[in-house]
Design a protein around this motif. Structure first.
Motif, PDB file in Angstrom:
ATOM      1  N   GLU A   1      53.686  28.474  46.471  1.00 53.05           N
ATOM      2  CA  GLU A   1      52.452  27.811  46.909  1.00 53.05           C
ATOM      3  C   GLU A   1      51.213  28.269  46.146  1.00 53.05           C
ATOM      4  OE1 GLU A   1      51.489  28.571  51.018  1.00 53.05           O
ATOM      5  OE2 GLU A   1      52.331  30.585  50.934  1.00 53.05           O
ATOM      6  N   THR A   2      51.292  29.395  45.463  1.00 56.89           N
ATOM      7  CA  THR A   2      50.196  29.834  44.600  1.00 56.89           C
ATOM      8  C   THR A   2      50.771  30.341  43.277  1.00 56.89           C
ATOM      9  OG1 THR A   2      50.238  32.126  45.394  1.00 56.89           O
ATOM     10  CG2 THR A   2      48.815  30.580  46.585  1.00 56.89           C
ATOM     11  N   PRO A   3      50.018  30.213  42.187  1.00 56.61           N
ATOM     12  CA  PRO A   3      50.453  30.827  40.930  1.00 56.61           C
ATOM     13  C   PRO A   3      50.130  32.312  40.944  1.00 56.61           C
ATOM     14  CG  PRO A   3      48.356  29.747  40.602  1.00 56.61           C
ATOM     15  CD  PRO A   3      48.749  29.464  42.028  1.00 56.61           C
ATOM     16  N   PRO A   4      50.963  33.151  40.342  1.00 52.52           N
ATOM     17  CA  PRO A   4      50.584  34.554  40.198  1.00 52.52           C
ATOM     18  C   PRO A   4      49.470  34.713  39.176  1.00 52.52           C
ATOM     19  CG  PRO A   4      52.602  34.132  38.985  1.00 52.52           C
ATOM     20  CD  PRO A   4      52.270  32.856  39.729  1.00 52.52           C
ATOM     21  N   VAL A   5      48.699  35.770  39.329  1.00 59.63           N
ATOM     22  CA  VAL A   5      47.721  36.169  38.322  1.00 59.63           C
ATOM     23  C   VAL A   5      48.382  37.209  37.425  1.00 59.63           C
ATOM     24  CG1 VAL A   5      45.498  37.279  37.900  1.00 59.63           C
ATOM     25  CG2 VAL A   5      45.753  35.671  39.800  1.00 59.63           C
ATOM     26  N   ALA A   6      48.279  37.026  36.114  1.00 56.78           N
ATOM     27  CA  ALA A   6      48.795  37.990  35.141  1.00 56.78           C
ATOM     28  C   ALA A   6      47.608  38.654  34.455  1.00 56.78           C
ATOM     29  CB  ALA A   6      49.699  37.315  34.121  1.00 56.78           C
ATOM     30  N   VAL A   7      47.501  39.978  34.584  1.00 52.64           N
ATOM     31  CA  VAL A   7      46.387  40.732  34.030  1.00 52.64           C
ATOM     32  C   VAL A   7      46.845  41.429  32.755  1.00 52.64           C
ATOM     33  CG1 VAL A   7      44.620  42.459  34.483  1.00 52.64           C
ATOM     34  CG2 VAL A   7      45.612  41.174  36.387  1.00 52.64           C
ATOM     35  N   VAL A   8      46.119  41.218  31.670  1.00 57.32           N
ATOM     36  CA  VAL A   8      46.449  41.841  30.392  1.00 57.32           C
ATOM     37  C   VAL A   8      45.608  43.105  30.242  1.00 57.32           C
ATOM     38  CG1 VAL A   8      46.525  41.549  27.890  1.00 57.32           C
ATOM     39  CG2 VAL A   8      46.964  39.588  29.398  1.00 57.32           C
ATOM     40  N   SER A   9      46.302  44.256  30.106  1.00 59.99           N
ATOM     41  CA  SER A   9      45.584  45.525  30.035  1.00 59.99           C
ATOM     42  C   SER A   9      46.389  46.555  29.259  1.00 59.99           C
ATOM     43  CB  SER A   9      45.304  46.069  31.444  1.00 59.99           C
ATOM     44  OG  SER A   9      44.702  47.353  31.382  1.00 59.99           O
ATOM     45  N   ARG A  10      45.807  47.132  28.240  1.00 62.74           N
ATOM     46  CA  ARG A  10      46.455  48.225  27.507  1.00 62.74           C
ATOM     47  C   ARG A  10      46.322  49.539  28.265  1.00 62.74           C
ATOM     48  NH1 ARG A  10      45.088  52.460  24.615  1.00 62.74           N
ATOM     49  NH2 ARG A  10      46.457  53.192  22.920  1.00 62.74           N
ATOM     50  N   SER A  11      45.142  49.811  28.825  1.00 64.40           N
ATOM     51  CA  SER A  11      44.875  51.112  29.456  1.00 64.40           C
ATOM     52  C   SER A  11      45.331  51.172  30.912  1.00 64.40           C
ATOM     53  CB  SER A  11      43.376  51.423  29.393  1.00 64.40           C
ATOM     54  OG  SER A  11      42.646  50.518  30.221  1.00 64.40           O
ATOM     55  N   LEU A  12      45.541  50.007  31.524  1.00 61.15           N
ATOM     56  CA  LEU A  12      45.889  49.905  32.956  1.00 61.15           C
ATOM     57  C   LEU A  12      44.790  50.477  33.852  1.00 61.15           C
ATOM     58  CD1 LEU A  12      49.720  50.677  32.882  1.00 61.15           C
ATOM     59  CD2 LEU A  12      48.558  48.477  32.834  1.00 61.15           C
ATOM     60  N   ASP A  13      43.548  50.336  33.389  1.00 59.28           N
ATOM     61  CA  ASP A  13      42.396  50.730  34.206  1.00 59.28           C
ATOM     62  C   ASP A  13      42.130  49.608  35.211  1.00 59.28           C
ATOM     63  OD1 ASP A  13      40.092  51.763  35.281  1.00 59.28           O
ATOM     64  OD2 ASP A  13      38.836  51.323  33.536  1.00 59.28           O
ATOM     65  N   LEU A  14      42.967  49.576  36.240  1.00 61.38           N
ATOM     66  CA  LEU A  14      42.932  48.515  37.236  1.00 61.38           C
ATOM     67  C   LEU A  14      42.924  49.123  38.634  1.00 61.38           C
ATOM     68  CD1 LEU A  14      45.780  46.343  35.657  1.00 61.38           C
ATOM     69  CD2 LEU A  14      43.322  45.849  35.525  1.00 61.38           C
ATOM     70  N   ASP A  15      42.323  48.407  39.576  1.00 61.64           N
ATOM     71  CA  ASP A  15      42.343  48.841  40.977  1.00 61.64           C
ATOM     72  C   ASP A  15      43.657  48.380  41.600  1.00 61.64           C
ATOM     73  OD1 ASP A  15      41.945  49.526  43.593  1.00 61.64           O
ATOM     74  OD2 ASP A  15      40.266  48.148  43.938  1.00 61.64           O
ATOM     75  N   LEU A  16      44.674  49.218  41.492  1.00 64.69           N
ATOM     76  CA  LEU A  16      46.010  48.837  41.946  1.00 64.69           C
ATOM     77  C   LEU A  16      46.124  48.794  43.465  1.00 64.69           C
ATOM     78  CD1 LEU A  16      48.095  50.874  39.343  1.00 64.69           C
ATOM     79  CD2 LEU A  16      47.529  48.437  39.296  1.00 64.69           C
ATOM     80  N   ASP A  17      45.107  49.288  44.169  1.00 63.00           N
ATOM     81  CA  ASP A  17      45.085  49.204  45.634  1.00 63.00           C
ATOM     82  C   ASP A  17      44.271  48.015  46.126  1.00 63.00           C
ATOM     83  OD1 ASP A  17      46.579  51.598  46.005  1.00 63.00           O
ATOM     84  OD2 ASP A  17      44.758  52.770  45.616  1.00 63.00           O
ATOM     85  N   GLY A  18      43.651  47.274  45.195  1.00 64.88           N
ATOM     86  CA  GLY A  18      42.759  46.191  45.575  1.00 64.88           C
ATOM     87  C   GLY A  18      43.484  44.926  45.985  1.00 64.88           C
ATOM     88  N   PRO A  19      42.735  43.929  46.468  1.00 62.10           N
ATOM     89  CA  PRO A  19      43.332  42.681  46.968  1.00 62.10           C
ATOM     90  C   PRO A  19      44.179  41.944  45.944  1.00 62.10           C
ATOM     91  CG  PRO A  19      41.032  42.852  47.640  1.00 62.10           C
ATOM     92  CD  PRO A  19      41.277  43.970  46.690  1.00 62.10           C
ATOM     93  N   LEU A  20      43.844  42.045  44.657  1.00 58.33           N
ATOM     94  CA  LEU A  20      44.623  41.344  43.641  1.00 58.33           C
ATOM     95  C   LEU A  20      46.093  41.748  43.709  1.00 58.33           C
ATOM     96  CD1 LEU A  20      44.790  39.466  41.190  1.00 58.33           C
ATOM     97  CD2 LEU A  20      44.127  41.412  39.752  1.00 58.33           C
ATOM     98  N   PHE A  21      46.346  42.967  44.116  1.00 65.17           N
ATOM     99  CA  PHE A  21      47.718  43.449  44.220  1.00 65.17           C
ATOM    100  C   PHE A  21      48.212  43.482  45.665  1.00 65.17           C
ATOM    101  CE2 PHE A  21      45.897  45.086  40.328  1.00 65.17           C
ATOM    102  CZ  PHE A  21      46.884  44.775  39.401  1.00 65.17           C
TER     103      PHE A  21
END
Length: 241
Positions: free
Chosen positions: A97-117
């Motif tokens: 029902e929804t497409p996934p979001v694909a995030v491109v990141s070399r450093s992986l400086d991402l909020d892995l606890d945030g809503p996107l995940f």
């Protein structure tokens, strides 16, 4: 909204105006820019947008198998996961029902606890490379599907191939400009959907491609208009060097 090219039509069905080719993988980039080419206002794209741009943005997401964005765009724009829409039901028949979001990141400086995940209905995808920090890579694998593409930097050709191998062949890239430039330089861009806002900004804002040089021949396929905003659809010319 009206179509002014290739012919005139009032209120064209957006889902038909932006339909993907039925018989091949396809990568489209969707961006908004000012009349003088700026891709953001005060660091964000929202100031350039319009009601029509937001409608098209929603339909393009509903049509896509996956939404791709660079990590800098995800951080700056405060990305969350795609949310279900009733209007998407006929567009997504036989698909999640929804497409996934694909995030491109070399450093992986991402909020892995945030809503996107944590709130994604379709599990978020992280696209990275083998040299990513090992601890961040392990953490990403615990909350997302991970595509490792390339050694020292993300190889966009391998990244797109990895999405295709997951059955995600209708690819929608929402930028930012550096990621767009990488896709264009690698010869991966099939289509550019560009909303042109009737504003002049000047200053140092990046253009919609900002990085590697690219020469991609484009053919103008369609122009829609609403409230002075132009919605242009360009497709890559075949066999262009």
């Amino acid at each position: 909204m009206r179509r002014i090219y290739p012919d005139i039509q009032d209120d064209p069905p957006i889902e038909q105006a932006y339909a993907y080719p039925p018989d091949r993988p396809w990568l489209r980039v969707n961006m908004v820019a000012s009349a003088d080419g700026a891709s953001w206002m005060n660091g964000l794209s929202g100031g350039l947008s319009s009601k029509g741009d937001r409608r098209i943005f929603g339909v393009l997401r509903g049509l896509a198998d996956v939404v791709v964005a660079g990590a800098a765009t995800v951080r700056a724009e405060g990305y969350g996961p795609a949310r279900p829409r009733e209007s998407w039901r006929p567009l997504r028949e036989g698909r999640p029902e929804t497409p996934p979001v694909a995030v491109v990141s070399r450093s992986l400086d991402l909020d892995l606890d945030g809503p996107l995940f944590s709130e994604a209905i379709s599990r978020t995808i992280v696209v990275t490379c083998a040299s990513a920090p090992a601890d961040r890579l392990a953490a990403a694998k615990s909350v997302a599907d991970v595509v490792v593409a390339g050694e020292e930097a993300v190889d966009m050709e391998a990244a797109v191939r990895g999405l295709h191998e997951r059955g995600l062949t209708r690819v929608l890239c929402e930028g930012g400009p550096r990621l767009n430039a990488q896709l264009a330089a690698a010869g991966l861009l099939d289509e550019l959907c560009l909303s042109i806002s009737p504003l002049l900004l000047g200053g140092g804002a990046a253009r919609i491609l900002n990085g590697e040089a690219a020469l991609v021949g484009l053919a103008l396929s369609q122009v829609l208009e609403e409230d002075g905003v132009l919605f242009c659809r360009y497709t890559r010319e075949p066999n262009h060097d």
